[in-house]
Design a protein around this motif. Structure first.
Motif, mmCIF file in Angstrom:
data_model
loop_
_atom_site.group_PDB
_atom_site.id
_atom_site.type_symbol
_atom_site.label_atom_id
_atom_site.label_comp_id
_atom_site.label_asym_id
_atom_site.label_seq_id
_atom_site.Cartn_x
_atom_site.Cartn_y
_atom_site.Cartn_z
ATOM 1 N N PRO A 1 2.400 14.219 7.882
ATOM 2 C CA PRO A 1 1.195 14.117 8.734
ATOM 3 C C PRO A 1 1.598 13.317 9.875
ATOM 4 O O PRO A 1 2.027 11.953 9.678
ATOM 5 C CB PRO A 1 -0.123 13.528 7.937
ATOM 6 N N GLN A 2 1.390 13.728 11.098
ATOM 7 C CA GLN A 2 1.679 13.105 12.259
ATOM 8 C C GLN A 2 0.972 11.804 12.259
ATOM 9 O O GLN A 2 1.499 10.813 12.926
ATOM 10 C CB GLN A 2 1.216 13.843 13.518
ATOM 11 N N THR A 3 -0.192 11.391 11.473
ATOM 12 C CA THR A 3 -0.906 10.293 11.887
ATOM 13 C C THR A 3 -0.324 9.183 10.729
ATOM 14 O O THR A 3 -0.885 8.024 10.739
ATOM 15 C CB THR A 3 -2.636 10.351 11.559
ATOM 16 N N PHE A 4 0.494 9.746 9.596
ATOM 17 C CA PHE A 4 0.641 8.736 8.612
ATOM 18 C C PHE A 4 1.612 7.526 9.254
ATOM 19 O O PHE A 4 2.522 7.684 10.108
ATOM 20 C CB PHE A 4 1.512 9.416 7.644
ATOM 21 N N ARG A 5 1.341 6.181 8.733
ATOM 22 C CA ARG A 5 2.102 5.069 9.080
ATOM 23 C C ARG A 5 2.107 4.335 7.825
ATOM 24 O O ARG A 5 0.983 3.860 7.086
ATOM 25 C CB ARG A 5 1.075 4.372 10.143
ATOM 26 N N LEU A 6 3.288 3.973 7.528
ATOM 27 C CA LEU A 6 3.706 2.982 6.418
ATOM 28 C C LEU A 6 3.118 1.700 6.824
ATOM 29 O O LEU A 6 3.047 1.288 7.977
ATOM 30 C CB LEU A 6 4.989 2.751 6.439
ATOM 31 N N PRO A 7 2.595 1.014 5.654
ATOM 32 C CA PRO A 7 2.070 -0.480 5.770
ATOM 33 C C PRO A 7 3.181 -1.466 6.049
ATOM 34 O O PRO A 7 4.322 -0.995 5.739
ATOM 35 C CB PRO A 7 1.458 -0.665 4.525
ATOM 36 N N ASP A 8 2.854 -2.644 6.519
ATOM 37 C CA ASP A 8 3.783 -3.507 6.693
ATOM 38 C C ASP A 8 4.081 -4.023 5.141
ATOM 39 O O ASP A 8 3.212 -4.200 4.106
ATOM 40 C CB ASP A 8 3.195 -4.842 7.335
ATOM 41 N N PRO A 9 5.328 -4.552 4.866
ATOM 42 C CA PRO A 9 5.649 -5.086 3.747
ATOM 43 C C PRO A 9 5.013 -6.384 3.809
ATOM 44 O O PRO A 9 4.792 -6.967 4.646
ATOM 45 C CB PRO A 9 7.495 -5.293 3.940
ATOM 46 N N PRO A 10 4.901 -7.131 2.175
ATOM 47 C CA PRO A 10 4.057 -8.025 2.133
ATOM 48 C C PRO A 10 4.955 -9.332 2.697
ATOM 49 O O PRO A 10 6.177 -9.401 2.588
ATOM 50 C CB PRO A 10 4.143 -8.244 0.458
ATOM 51 N N GLY B 1 9.896 2.996 -5.300
ATOM 52 C CA GLY B 1 11.264 2.991 -4.991
ATOM 53 C C GLY B 1 11.498 2.638 -3.557
ATOM 54 O O GLY B 1 12.717 2.655 -3.324
ATOM 55 N N ALA B 2 10.463 2.217 -2.850
ATOM 56 C CA ALA B 2 10.896 1.789 -1.385
ATOM 57 C C ALA B 2 11.282 0.232 -1.197
ATOM 58 O O ALA B 2 10.893 -0.393 -2.296
ATOM 59 C CB ALA B 2 9.605 1.963 -0.764
ATOM 60 N N ARG B 3 12.284 0.099 -0.453
ATOM 61 C CA ARG B 3 12.595 -1.242 -0.136
ATOM 62 C C ARG B 3 12.434 -1.682 1.103
ATOM 63 O O ARG B 3 12.127 -0.693 2.201
ATOM 64 C CB ARG B 3 14.301 -1.292 -0.478
ATOM 65 N N TYR B 4 12.542 -2.778 1.668
ATOM 66 C CA TYR B 4 12.528 -3.266 2.876
ATOM 67 C C TYR B 4 13.824 -4.203 3.048
ATOM 68 O O TYR B 4 13.507 -5.416 3.053
ATOM 69 C CB TYR B 4 11.166 -3.755 3.349
ATOM 70 N N GLN C 1 19.138 5.167 22.418
ATOM 71 C CA GLN C 1 18.406 6.460 22.190
ATOM 72 C C GLN C 1 18.360 6.882 20.779
ATOM 73 O O GLN C 1 17.444 7.568 20.233
ATOM 74 C CB GLN C 1 18.590 7.466 23.355
ATOM 75 N N THR C 2 19.676 6.546 20.229
ATOM 76 C CA THR C 2 19.793 7.293 18.979
ATOM 77 C C THR C 2 20.293 6.209 17.767
ATOM 78 O O THR C 2 20.862 6.655 16.685
ATOM 79 C CB THR C 2 20.797 8.443 18.793
ATOM 80 N N THR C 3 20.423 5.017 18.129
ATOM 81 C CA THR C 3 20.711 3.892 17.141
ATOM 82 C C THR C 3 19.634 2.972 16.971
ATOM 83 O O THR C 3 19.080 2.513 17.899
ATOM 84 C CB THR C 3 21.835 3.018 17.930
ATOM 85 N N LEU C 4 19.337 2.901 15.721
ATOM 86 C CA LEU C 4 18.207 2.107 15.126
ATOM 87 C C LEU C 4 18.793 0.622 14.525
ATOM 88 O O LEU C 4 19.638 0.771 13.658
ATOM 89 C CB LEU C 4 17.415 2.691 14.101
ATOM 90 N N ILE C 5 18.170 -0.302 14.857
ATOM 91 C CA ILE C 5 18.560 -1.780 14.593
ATOM 92 C C ILE C 5 17.091 -2.269 14.055
ATOM 93 O O ILE C 5 16.373 -2.677 14.932
ATOM 94 C CB ILE C 5 19.480 -2.584 15.408
ATOM 95 N N THR C 6 16.761 -2.538 12.896
ATOM 96 C CA THR C 6 15.506 -2.863 12.557
ATOM 97 C C THR C 6 15.658 -3.783 11.185
ATOM 98 O O THR C 6 16.798 -3.783 10.602
ATOM 99 C CB THR C 6 14.325 -1.708 12.347
ATOM 100 N N GLY C 7 14.600 -4.137 10.688
ATOM 101 C CA GLY C 7 14.502 -4.800 9.106
ATOM 102 C C GLY C 7 13.255 -5.101 9.277
ATOM 103 O O GLY C 7 12.118 -4.966 9.995
ATOM 104 N N ASP C 8 12.828 -5.524 7.913
ATOM 105 C CA ASP C 8 11.649 -5.966 7.305
ATOM 106 C C ASP C 8 10.520 -4.829 7.432
ATOM 107 O O ASP C 8 9.254 -5.049 7.823
ATOM 108 C CB ASP C 8 11.175 -7.251 7.979
ATOM 109 N N ARG C 9 10.985 -3.809 7.154
ATOM 110 C CA ARG C 9 10.125 -2.635 7.342
ATOM 111 C C ARG C 9 10.413 -1.572 6.119
ATOM 112 O O ARG C 9 11.509 -1.467 5.963
ATOM 113 C CB ARG C 9 10.309 -1.741 8.688
#
Length: 233
Positions: free
Chosen positions: A7-16, A66-69, A46-54
């Motif tokens: 679903p286009q509106t789906f958004r994962l919650p922030d980790p605790p 089974g999800a990790r952050y 444009q095609t490289t992602l650097i992120t964390g705590d998501r």
């Protein structure tokens, strides 16, 4: 790149949030000002992602089973906008797992980082899983990395202990040397040996260079004044 029917509106919650880990997560990496220089070094924003705590998960699941952050996640040839839109990394949507994840030790997560997450990240197909521990107390080692083999299992990455006590290992997927150096995580270009400096380090280097320039100019003026004094005698 394949896209799962999500679903286009789906958004994962922030980790605790865990206050005791505030200086061991992606925020800490950002505060040490390494994220932007690392992004600049790796290129192709444009095609490289650097992120964390998501959240990182294979597919959308309301239970996040089974999800990790991970503290740091790097993925090439993906859609960073999809990650921002979903507030997390969904493998089915990106069409591939991340290439690199890193966990920074904390008292709360140290055991899980070492005992549980390797199997989880291997099952997700992540090419390299690294662990950094400033003190060595929580991971039982200060720097460790695993590389995914053809059988789907991780194999340890060789970690070299240098004469000055620095530990270093080579990341194939990033083409970078990761180093434990006096309790700090450092990144080095293996071709040039150049340290990828944080913004703070670059600023301090510019300040030192400016101070040296001013000192040299003052010394020149002092010598010129002495020479002029001698000529007038």
């Amino acid at each position: 790149m394949t896209t799962a029917k999500i679903p286009q509106t789906f958004r994962l919650p922030d980790p605790p949030e865990h206050p005791e880990d505030m200086m061991t997560n992606f925020d800490h990496l950002a505060k040490t000002s390494i994220i932007e220089p690392l992004a600049h070094y790796l290129g192709n924003r444009q095609t490289t992602l650097i992120t964390g705590d998501r959240y990182l998960c294979r597919t959308v699941t309301r239970s996040l089973a089974g999800a990790r952050y991970p503290d740091l996640l790097i993925a090439f040839n993906v859609d960073p906008e999809a990650h921002h839109r979903r507030n997390g990394y969904i493998i089915d949507e990106q069409g591939k797992p991340p290439d690199f994840v890193l966990e920074i030790a904390s008292p709360r997560t140290g055991r899980v980082d070492v005992e549980d997450k390797p199997a989880d990240y291997a099952a997700l197909g992540i090419a390299e899983y690294w662990r950094f521990d400033g003190t060595g107390q929580h991971h039982r080692t200060r720097l460790a990395g695993d590389r995914l083999a053809a059988d789907g299992q991780y194999r340890p990455i060789a970690i070299e202990e240098m004469s000055d006590g620095v530990l270093q290992g080579y990341s194939e997927v990033l083409n970078l040397l990761l180093r434990w150096e006096n309790g700090q995580l450092r990144w080095h270009d293996p071709a040039t040996g150049r340290h990828i400096a944080t913004f703070q380090e670059e600023r301090e280097a510019r300040i030192r260079a400016e101070e040296a320039r001013l000192l040299a100019e003052a010394r020149v003026r002092e010598l010129e004044a002495k020479l002029e004094s001698l000529e007038n005698q």
